[in-house]
Scaffold this motif. Structure first.
Motif, mmCIF file in Angstrom:
data_model
loop_
_atom_site.group_PDB
_atom_site.id
_atom_site.type_symbol
_atom_site.label_atom_id
_atom_site.label_comp_id
_atom_site.label_asym_id
_atom_site.label_seq_id
_atom_site.Cartn_x
_atom_site.Cartn_y
_atom_site.Cartn_z
ATOM 1 N N GLY A 26 0.777 -1.237 0.000
ATOM 2 C CA GLY A 26 0.000 0.000 0.000
ATOM 3 C C GLY A 26 0.802 1.276 0.000
ATOM 4 O O GLY A 26 0.514 2.209 -0.757
ATOM 5 N N THR A 27 1.840 1.351 0.828
ATOM 6 C CA THR A 27 2.610 2.592 0.898
ATOM 7 C C THR A 27 3.419 2.823 -0.372
ATOM 8 O O THR A 27 3.688 3.966 -0.729
ATOM 9 C CB THR A 27 3.547 2.594 2.125
ATOM 10 O OG1 THR A 27 4.362 1.429 2.100
ATOM 11 C CG2 THR A 27 2.757 2.650 3.415
ATOM 12 N N GLU A 28 3.779 1.746 -1.081
ATOM 13 C CA GLU A 28 4.482 1.901 -2.358
ATOM 14 C C GLU A 28 3.554 2.540 -3.396
ATOM 15 O O GLU A 28 3.960 3.418 -4.150
ATOM 16 C CB GLU A 28 4.977 0.547 -2.877
ATOM 17 C CG GLU A 28 6.149 0.010 -2.114
ATOM 18 C CD GLU A 28 6.552 -1.376 -2.565
ATOM 19 O OE1 GLU A 28 7.774 -1.635 -2.577
ATOM 20 O OE2 GLU A 28 5.695 -2.207 -2.903
ATOM 21 N N VAL A 29 2.305 2.096 -3.417
ATOM 22 C CA VAL A 29 1.333 2.648 -4.360
ATOM 23 C C VAL A 29 1.118 4.126 -4.071
ATOM 24 O O VAL A 29 1.103 4.957 -4.982
ATOM 25 C CB VAL A 29 -0.001 1.878 -4.287
ATOM 26 C CG1 VAL A 29 -1.045 2.524 -5.184
ATOM 27 C CG2 VAL A 29 0.205 0.429 -4.669
ATOM 28 N N LYS A 30 0.996 4.485 -2.802
ATOM 29 C CA LYS A 30 0.785 5.887 -2.436
ATOM 30 C C LYS A 30 1.996 6.737 -2.818
ATOM 31 O O LYS A 30 1.849 7.854 -3.304
ATOM 32 C CB LYS A 30 0.495 6.009 -0.944
ATOM 33 C CG LYS A 30 -0.870 5.478 -0.588
ATOM 34 C CD LYS A 30 -1.173 5.670 0.872
ATOM 35 C CE LYS A 30 -2.594 5.217 1.172
ATOM 36 N NZ LYS A 30 -3.049 5.671 2.465
ATOM 37 N N SER A 31 3.180 6.211 -2.619
ATOM 38 C CA SER A 31 4.392 6.931 -2.987
ATOM 39 C C SER A 31 4.472 7.109 -4.506
ATOM 40 O O SER A 31 4.850 8.169 -4.999
ATOM 41 C CB SER A 31 5.624 6.189 -2.466
ATOM 42 O OG SER A 31 6.780 6.931 -2.686
ATOM 43 N N LEU A 32 4.091 6.070 -5.271
ATOM 44 C CA LEU A 32 4.085 6.169 -6.730
ATOM 45 C C LEU A 32 3.046 7.183 -7.209
ATOM 46 O O LEU A 32 3.304 7.956 -8.121
ATOM 47 C CB LEU A 32 3.794 4.808 -7.368
ATOM 48 C CG LEU A 32 4.922 3.794 -7.358
ATOM 49 C CD1 LEU A 32 4.455 2.494 -7.987
ATOM 50 C CD2 LEU A 32 6.137 4.321 -8.086
#
Length: 149
Positions: A26-32
């Motif tokens: 989830g946090t990777e998607v938000k960062s992207l």
């Protein structure tokens, strides 16, 4: 388009490209979605019948807590079996490697464009640079000529 590896087209002869999905937390998607990623040191490998993206930097999400991700962790690529087998066959040739070209969202899903590439020699890079510069100068001359008329 979230990230693009412009240097890859300079350093490699691109022979084939494949679009692959990414397994992310989830946090990777938000960062992207915030537009943060770097493909510069990235490459892909095929191990035990699975494709992995390595060396790609997705920074930690600013509002993430203890659930935040590791920025350079290996990420699994989602490809069909026949695509993986084709990549295995091509990368077993001498001098070929898998390089990520771009990272983007398509229909809400994170996708990465992977290229089967062959490394360029220094003289190839110089030649490509000279050709690009000559084309740029010709375009400028044509633009100037168009304004004079």
């Amino acid at each position: 388009m979230v990230a693009q590896n412009r240097k890859a087209r300079y350093d490699y002869h691109i022979e084939d490209t494949v679009e692959a999905g990414l397994v992310l937390v989830g946090t990777e998607v938000k960062s992207l979605r915030a537009g943060h990623a770097s493909l510069v040191d990235g490459y892909a490998v095929v191990e035990r019948g699975e494709a992995w993206l390595q060396g790609v930097h997705i920074p930690e999400y600013a509002e993430g807590t203890w659930t935040n991700h590791e920025p350079r962790r290996p990420r699994k690529l989602l490809l069909h079996r026949r695509e993986i087998e084709r990549l295995i066959g091509k990368t077993q040739e001498a001098g070929l490697t898998l390089v990520p070209l771009s990272l983007y969202f398509k229909d809400g899903r994170a996708k990465v464009e992977i290229a089967v590439a062959r490394g360029k020699k220094n003289y190839d890079k110089r030649q490509a640079l000279a050709e690009r510069q000559a084309k740029r100068e010709a375009d400028r001359a044509m633009a100037r000529r168009g304004r004079e008329d």
